[in-house]
Design a protein around this motif. Structure first.
Motif, PDB file in Angstrom:
ATOM      1  N   ASN A   2     -39.177  16.889 -18.922  1.00  0.00           N
ATOM      2  CA  ASN A   2     -38.586  17.982 -19.187  1.00  0.00           C
ATOM      3  C   ASN A   2     -38.289  17.927 -21.038  1.00  0.00           C
ATOM      4  O   ASN A   2     -37.321  17.477 -21.362  1.00  0.00           O
ATOM      5  CB  ASN A   2     -37.201  17.834 -18.515  1.00  0.00           C
ATOM      6  CG  ASN A   2     -36.347  19.190 -18.813  1.00  0.00           C
ATOM      7  OD1 ASN A   2     -36.876  20.081 -19.648  1.00  0.00           O
ATOM      8  ND2 ASN A   2     -35.354  19.366 -18.140  1.00  0.00           N
ATOM      9  N   ARG A   5     -35.303  20.141 -22.649  1.00  0.00           N
ATOM     10  CA  ARG A   5     -34.012  19.972 -22.586  1.00  0.00           C
ATOM     11  C   ARG A   5     -33.424  18.380 -22.620  1.00  0.00           C
ATOM     12  O   ARG A   5     -32.479  18.186 -23.159  1.00  0.00           O
ATOM     13  CB  ARG A   5     -33.999  20.200 -20.874  1.00  0.00           C
ATOM     14  CG  ARG A   5     -33.714  21.574 -20.597  1.00  0.00           C
ATOM     15  CD  ARG A   5     -32.275  21.931 -20.436  1.00  0.00           C
ATOM     16  NE  ARG A   5     -32.179  23.380 -20.664  1.00  0.00           N
ATOM     17  CZ  ARG A   5     -32.186  24.116 -19.397  1.00  0.00           C
ATOM     18  NH1 ARG A   5     -32.261  23.626 -18.485  1.00  0.00           N
ATOM     19  NH2 ARG A   5     -31.981  25.517 -19.873  1.00  0.00           N
ATOM     20  N   THR A 262     -43.106  17.371 -27.696  1.00  0.00           N
ATOM     21  CA  THR A 262     -41.711  17.080 -27.263  1.00  0.00           C
ATOM     22  C   THR A 262     -40.688  17.582 -28.390  1.00  0.00           C
ATOM     23  O   THR A 262     -41.175  17.517 -29.537  1.00  0.00           O
ATOM     24  CB  THR A 262     -41.451  15.719 -27.005  1.00  0.00           C
ATOM     25  OG1 THR A 262     -41.828  15.043 -28.097  1.00  0.00           O
ATOM     26  CG2 THR A 262     -42.123  15.181 -25.603  1.00  0.00           C
ATOM     27  N   GLU A 296     -32.153  29.245 -22.095  1.00  0.00           N
ATOM     28  CA  GLU A 296     -32.681  29.219 -20.721  1.00  0.00           C
ATOM     29  C   GLU A 296     -34.441  29.056 -20.996  1.00  0.00           C
ATOM     30  O   GLU A 296     -35.108  28.636 -20.209  1.00  0.00           O
ATOM     31  CB  GLU A 296     -32.486  30.318 -19.992  1.00  0.00           C
ATOM     32  CG  GLU A 296     -30.982  30.281 -19.767  1.00  0.00           C
ATOM     33  CD  GLU A 296     -30.397  30.902 -18.490  1.00  0.00           C
ATOM     34  OE1 GLU A 296     -31.488  31.518 -17.875  1.00  0.00           O
ATOM     35  OE2 GLU A 296     -29.400  30.673 -17.947  1.00  0.00           O
ATOM     36  N   SER A 298     -35.794  27.324 -22.718  1.00  0.00           N
ATOM     37  CA  SER A 298     -36.323  25.948 -22.877  1.00  0.00           C
ATOM     38  C   SER A 298     -37.161  25.344 -21.658  1.00  0.00           C
ATOM     39  O   SER A 298     -38.197  24.573 -21.692  1.00  0.00           O
ATOM     40  CB  SER A 298     -35.385  24.942 -23.317  1.00  0.00           C
ATOM     41  OG  SER A 298     -34.476  24.883 -22.331  1.00  0.00           O
ATOM     42  N   THR A 299     -36.601  26.067 -20.579  1.00  0.00           N
ATOM     43  CA  THR A 299     -37.227  25.660 -19.321  1.00  0.00           C
ATOM     44  C   THR A 299     -38.739  26.020 -19.270  1.00  0.00           C
ATOM     45  O   THR A 299     -39.772  25.505 -18.676  1.00  0.00           O
ATOM     46  CB  THR A 299     -36.559  25.956 -17.944  1.00  0.00           C
ATOM     47  OG1 THR A 299     -35.087  25.925 -18.345  1.00  0.00           O
ATOM     48  CG2 THR A 299     -36.674  25.464 -16.695  1.00  0.00           C
ATOM     49  N   ARG A 300     -38.788  27.414 -19.438  1.00  0.00           N
ATOM     50  CA  ARG A 300     -40.179  27.828 -19.621  1.00  0.00           C
ATOM     51  C   ARG A 300     -40.964  27.207 -20.394  1.00  0.00           C
ATOM     52  O   ARG A 300     -42.151  27.020 -20.027  1.00  0.00           O
ATOM     53  CB  ARG A 300     -39.906  29.530 -19.643  1.00  0.00           C
ATOM     54  CG  ARG A 300     -39.446  30.450 -18.881  1.00  0.00           C
ATOM     55  CD  ARG A 300     -39.829  31.976 -18.763  1.00  0.00           C
ATOM     56  NE  ARG A 300     -39.006  32.340 -20.137  1.00  0.00           N
ATOM     57  CZ  ARG A 300     -37.694  32.717 -20.195  1.00  0.00           C
ATOM     58  NH1 ARG A 300     -37.011  32.577 -18.947  1.00  0.00           N
ATOM     59  NH2 ARG A 300     -37.275  33.071 -20.897  1.00  0.00           N
ATOM     60  N   ASP A 302     -41.007  24.304 -21.174  1.00  0.00           N
ATOM     61  CA  ASP A 302     -41.270  22.750 -20.664  1.00  0.00           C
ATOM     62  C   ASP A 302     -42.428  23.314 -19.666  1.00  0.00           C
ATOM     63  O   ASP A 302     -43.436  22.518 -19.856  1.00  0.00           O
ATOM     64  CB  ASP A 302     -40.133  22.466 -19.864  1.00  0.00           C
ATOM     65  CG  ASP A 302     -38.925  21.846 -20.656  1.00  0.00           C
ATOM     66  OD1 ASP A 302     -39.228  21.376 -21.804  1.00  0.00           O
ATOM     67  OD2 ASP A 302     -37.751  21.596 -20.199  1.00  0.00           O
ATOM     68  N   ASP A 303     -42.365  24.345 -18.935  1.00  0.00           N
ATOM     69  CA  ASP A 303     -43.338  24.360 -18.161  1.00  0.00           C
ATOM     70  C   ASP A 303     -44.775  24.692 -18.929  1.00  0.00           C
ATOM     71  O   ASP A 303     -45.844  24.287 -18.581  1.00  0.00           O
ATOM     72  CB  ASP A 303     -43.144  25.686 -17.164  1.00  0.00           C
ATOM     73  CG  ASP A 303     -41.862  25.278 -16.262  1.00  0.00           C
ATOM     74  OD1 ASP A 303     -41.576  24.085 -16.070  1.00  0.00           O
ATOM     75  OD2 ASP A 303     -41.633  26.267 -15.779  1.00  0.00           O
ATOM     76  N   GLU A 304     -44.636  25.705 -19.803  1.00  0.00           N
ATOM     77  CA  GLU A 304     -45.770  26.139 -20.392  1.00  0.00           C
ATOM     78  C   GLU A 304     -46.390  24.840 -21.184  1.00  0.00           C
ATOM     79  O   GLU A 304     -47.773  24.732 -21.301  1.00  0.00           O
ATOM     80  CB  GLU A 304     -45.333  27.388 -21.425  1.00  0.00           C
ATOM     81  CG  GLU A 304     -46.437  27.942 -22.340  1.00  0.00           C
ATOM     82  CD  GLU A 304     -45.976  28.793 -23.286  1.00  0.00           C
ATOM     83  OE1 GLU A 304     -44.746  29.280 -22.820  1.00  0.00           O
ATOM     84  OE2 GLU A 304     -46.718  29.079 -24.040  1.00  0.00           O
ATOM     85  N   HIS A 306     -46.205  21.743 -21.075  1.00  0.00           N
ATOM     86  CA  HIS A 306     -46.471  20.445 -19.818  1.00  0.00           C
ATOM     87  C   HIS A 306     -47.956  20.227 -20.175  1.00  0.00           C
ATOM     88  O   HIS A 306     -48.637  21.033 -19.646  1.00  0.00           O
ATOM     89  CB  HIS A 306     -45.936  20.605 -18.636  1.00  0.00           C
ATOM     90  CG  HIS A 306     -46.189  19.317 -17.931  1.00  0.00           C
ATOM     91  ND1 HIS A 306     -45.355  18.002 -18.268  1.00  0.00           N
ATOM     92  CD2 HIS A 306     -46.935  18.952 -17.028  1.00  0.00           C
ATOM     93  CE1 HIS A 306     -45.821  17.097 -17.547  1.00  0.00           C
ATOM     94  NE2 HIS A 306     -46.495  17.577 -16.671  1.00  0.00           N
TER      95      HIS A 306
END
Ligand code: ATP
Ligand code: MG
Length: 373
Positions: A2, A5, A262, A296, A298-300, A302-304, A306
């Protein structure tokens, strides 16, 4: 992993989120800010300050006043080539129109066209403690070793900045984080115990409404902020850069050789700067965008991101910047072809600004014994 985050806690420790809105207070507000004509504004200016000027203009009430200035008298505190300065002044004003400052709603003018700024600066200069100016970090960064060759203007420009703000009794001053100290000086100079200038002035200018994006760093040296006056042209993305300029500059941006993407502003400032740029450029135009570490999105991200490679990450950043800046570049080009209009905006703006500033200076002069009896 993650990425955003997990690492965001480090960044959050550095500062608290500040609101970008004008708040709910019921008295009319006066927003003032300025930009130096030292080159075409860059992405740092835009994300850190100028986009907020537009946002405030568009979310305000009808009784609020907006005053935005191209501050040539600040630019001459360092050597300038007159021909370039002439061009830069016009470019700066054109840029402000291109990003969406509406001259029907906001007063837009060249600082040097309103002499009251310098008159009030002298009066405030007679009150400003030298020790206080000596401690200004921006001045120290420009002139690390004070010498007798130091120019008075460069040393004293925070006083001129205080005059810019106080001439309009501004209640809100949207500037980037690097200007915080200057705003504190302004507040102090307006405090009755120090100067009693200008009179009947309340509330004092608020803590700058720093957009969550805050400071955008140089692409060539992430220990420095992105700046118009850096000699490295690849260190900044201009609001007039083409998509290929942007791609090239981002590809060359200094990052590091650690694995993965990161968010770690302390240990990976280059990548974290690009992540902040990516996030800010994707935020809906003129919205209350949230700091990356609190968003929020930041979660997307993270996924993108990764498993993303540095090259694909940089491409995503460049695409987001191009999408955000493209319409500004086009509008700039359109206005560039209509210099007469831009000059007319400046003339009309100066007249309106002078109306307000001359009232303040008259009040101040009366108060200190220099006015008409
Ligand atoms: P110069 O290098 O000539 O001082 P500059 O890039 O610092 O140019 P200014 O005209 O001094 O630009 O500042 C205009 C506005 O942009 C100010 O509100 C300032 O706080 C903000 N600003 C400047 N640089 C950055 C940055 N890198 N990130 C965020 N905001 C910035
Ligand atoms: Mg600056």
């Amino acid at each position: 992993m993650n990425v955003v985050r997990r690492l965001s806690t480090t960044a959050r420790a550095g500062g608290t989120a500040t609101t970008r809105s004008l708040g709910t207070c019921s008295t009319p507000r006066t927003v003032f800010s300025g930009i130096q004509p030292t080159g075409i504004p860059h992405l740092g200016n835009y994300l850190g300050a100028l986009s907020n000027w537009v946002h405030l203009q568009e979310t305000a009430r009808s009784e609020d006043t907006f005053i935005y200035s191209v501050v040539g008298l600040h630019a001459i505190t360092v050597s300038q080539d007159p021909t370039k300065l002439r061009r830069d002044r016009l470019d700066a004003l054109t840029s402000l129109l291109a990003i969406g400052i509406d001259p029907k709603r906001s007063i837009l003018f060249f600082q040097e066209d309103v002499q009251e700024h310098t008159e009030l600066a002298w009066i405030l200069g007679c009150l400003a403690p030298i020790g206080r100016l000596n401690r200004m970090t921006a001045y120290k960064a420009t002139s690390p070793e004070a010498s007798s060759d130091e120019r008075l203007g460069l040393f004293a420009y925070p006083v001129l900045q205080a005059a810019d703000i106080l001439a309009y009794k501004a209640t809100h001053v949207p500037v980037g984080e690097d200007q915080r100290q200057h705003l504190e000086l302004t507040r102090d100079l307006a405090t009755p115990s120090i100067s009693n200038v200008p009179p009947k002035y309340s509330p004092f200018p608020k803590t700058p409404q720093v957009p969550p994006t805050k400071r955008i760093l140089s692409l060539r040296d992430p220990s420095q902020k992105m700046s118009k006056s850096s000699p490295h042209v690849n260190s900044r993305i201009l609001l007039t850069d083409t998509s290929s300029d942007i791609m090239l500059k981002i590809r060359k941006a200094i990052t590091d050789s650690n694995f993965g993407i990161t968010y770690d502003p302390i240990n990976r400032p280059g990548i974290s700067n690009l992540l902040r740029i990516l996030h800010a450029c994707r935020a809906p135009m003129r919205s209350h965008d949230t700091a990356l570490e609190e968003s929020e999105a930041s979660t997307r991200l993270d996924d993108e991101l990764h498993g993303a490679t540095m090259a694909s990450f940089k491409e995503a950043v460049a695409d987001a910047v191009s999408a955000r800046i493209g319409p500004i570049r086009e509008e700039f080009a359109r206005l560039r072809a209509d210099e007469g209009y831009v000059r007319q905006v400046a003339r009309e703006g100066a007249n309106k600004a002078k109306d307000i500033a001359s009232r303040t200076v008259r009040e101040v002069k009366e108060r200190i014994g220099l006015g008409q009896l």
